[in-house]
Motif scaffolding. Structure first.
Motif, short mmCIF file in Angstrom:
data_model
loop_
_atom_site.label_atom_id
_atom_site.label_comp_id
_atom_site.label_asym_id
_atom_site.label_seq_id
_atom_site.Cartn_x
_atom_site.Cartn_y
_atom_site.Cartn_z
N PHE A 289 0.83 -1.20 0.00
CA PHE A 289 0.00 0.00 0.00
C PHE A 289 0.87 1.25 0.00
O PHE A 289 0.55 2.24 -0.66
N ARG A 290 1.97 1.20 0.75
CA ARG A 290 2.84 2.37 0.84
C ARG A 290 3.46 2.69 -0.52
O ARG A 290 3.53 3.85 -0.93
N GLU A 291 3.88 1.65 -1.23
CA GLU A 291 4.46 1.85 -2.54
C GLU A 291 3.41 2.36 -3.53
O GLU A 291 3.67 3.25 -4.35
N GLY A 292 2.19 1.79 -3.45
CA GLY A 292 1.12 2.23 -4.34
C GLY A 292 0.72 3.67 -4.09
O GLY A 292 0.48 4.44 -5.02
N ALA A 293 0.65 4.05 -2.81
CA ALA A 293 0.29 5.43 -2.48
C ALA A 293 1.36 6.40 -2.96
O ALA A 293 1.06 7.50 -3.43
N SER A 294 2.62 5.98 -2.85
CA SER A 294 3.71 6.83 -3.29
C SER A 294 3.63 7.11 -4.79
O SER A 294 3.93 8.22 -5.25
N ARG A 295 3.19 6.11 -5.57
CA ARG A 295 3.07 6.30 -7.02
C ARG A 295 1.92 7.23 -7.38
O ARG A 295 1.96 7.90 -8.41
N LEU A 296 0.89 7.28 -6.54
CA LEU A 296 -0.27 8.11 -6.82
C LEU A 296 -0.08 9.57 -6.39
O LEU A 296 -0.71 10.47 -6.94
#
Length: 314
Positions: A289-296
């Motif tokens: 989730f942390r990686e996905g949020a960082s991309r958004l």
């Protein structure tokens, strides 16, 4: 004309609502964008984000509007619908936290059972929790005036005053919605903590040919795991306990606490604040989730994902 204090207070409440909406929308967006999350326990985090988003987008704004106007401007039917969403979403938020802790318990303590759970089984379990969340307060909100002849909703105000009508019901629901989940969370996270430590201690040490995990890393793991689990329990306790204790006291002694005072309103908002904090405690503590949020997020708001030292996602 609203007083400066009222304006400041409702502005603060508006900020809490905005943080709740943005945080949980981001968690939902990450899940929708990353299809791999659907095969993991993070589906429970998605469910938590949906429940908390309902609190931030429905429960909070209508309360702020009522505070600003000074009265409930809509019909009693709409008030019942709003109360139904509010109570159900808050109850589901708690049940989702229990599901997440149970999933982590299975993942670390009983991994074979965790692997046997299919996505469909998880969805069925989530459906059951929504039914339970509705049954806690839904029938009372819908049928209270029909069965007792007394409306649970104040004239010109939209607030369920169950504590002033039935001490037994209010005490039972408060116990079920807070004491039982807190006990389950404490037990499950205690099991996760001790099993993870035993797992770590069984790993080869650095003295075994240099192939094992350094002792210092083990200490760091123990400390981080203890801190993470303590924060999860502490935040839930601090946000929910004051309101639930106040409600249970009020159910036994209506003259002990002013149900309409600023202090009791603050307890209500403290409970709702848990929905603003949950995305950061649950969704963003997950590496995926942390990686996905960082991309958004915009580049200026991104943070570098650090290494994860726990043997399993916690």
């Amino acid at each position: 004309m609203a007083s400066p204090g009222t304006i400041v207070l409702n502005t603060f409440f508006g900020c809490i609502s905005a943080v709740t909406i943005v945080g949980n929308l981001l968690a939902i967006a990450v899940f929708v964008k990353d299809g791999k999350l659907r095969s993991t326990g993070d589906v429970y985090i998605l469910n938590l984000a949906v429940a908390d988003l309902m609190v931030g987008a429905i429960s909070m704004p209508f309360t702020i509007a009522e505070n600003v106007i000074g009265y409930w401007p809509l019909s009693q039917t709409f008030c019942k619908a709003w109360l139904l969403v509010d109570f159900t979403a808050c109850s589901e938020s708690v049940l989702s936290m229990v599901l997440i802790s149970f999933d982590r318990y299975l993942q670390i303590v009983k991994p074979h059972k965790h692997r046997a759970k299919t996505f469909r089984m998880k969805v069925v379990l989530l459906a059951i929790t929504w039914i339970l969340a509705f049954l806690m307060y839904g029938p009372a909100i819908i049928l209270w005036d029909v069965l007792t002849g007394v409306s649970p909703i104040k004239v010109n105000r939209c607030e369920a005053d169950f504590p002033l009508r039935s001490a037994a019901y209010t005490f039972a629901m408060s116990f079920t919605e807070f004491v039982v989940p807190f006990g389950l969370l404490s037990y499950l996270y205690a099991q996760v903590y001790w099993h993870a430590i035993r797992w770590f201690r069984r790993r080869p040490s650095s003295s075994d040919g240099g192939r094992g995990i350094p002792t210092e890393l083990g200490k760091m793991f123990h400390r981080r795991l203890a801190v993470n689990l303590t924060i999860l329990l502490l935040v839930f306790f601090v946000c929910w306990c004051p309101y639930m204790v106040g409600t249970m006291v009020l159910s036994q002694c209506t003259s002990c606490i002013d149900y309409h005072s600023i202090a009791f309103v603050a307890l209500d908002w403290l409970l709702w604040t848990n929905s603003a904090i949950n995305p950061f405690l649950y969704a963003y503590c997950s590496p995926r989730f942390r990686e996905g949020a960082s991309r958004l997020l915009p580049k200026c708001c991104r943070t570098q994902t650090t290494g994860h030292i726990s043997p399993q996602p916690v």
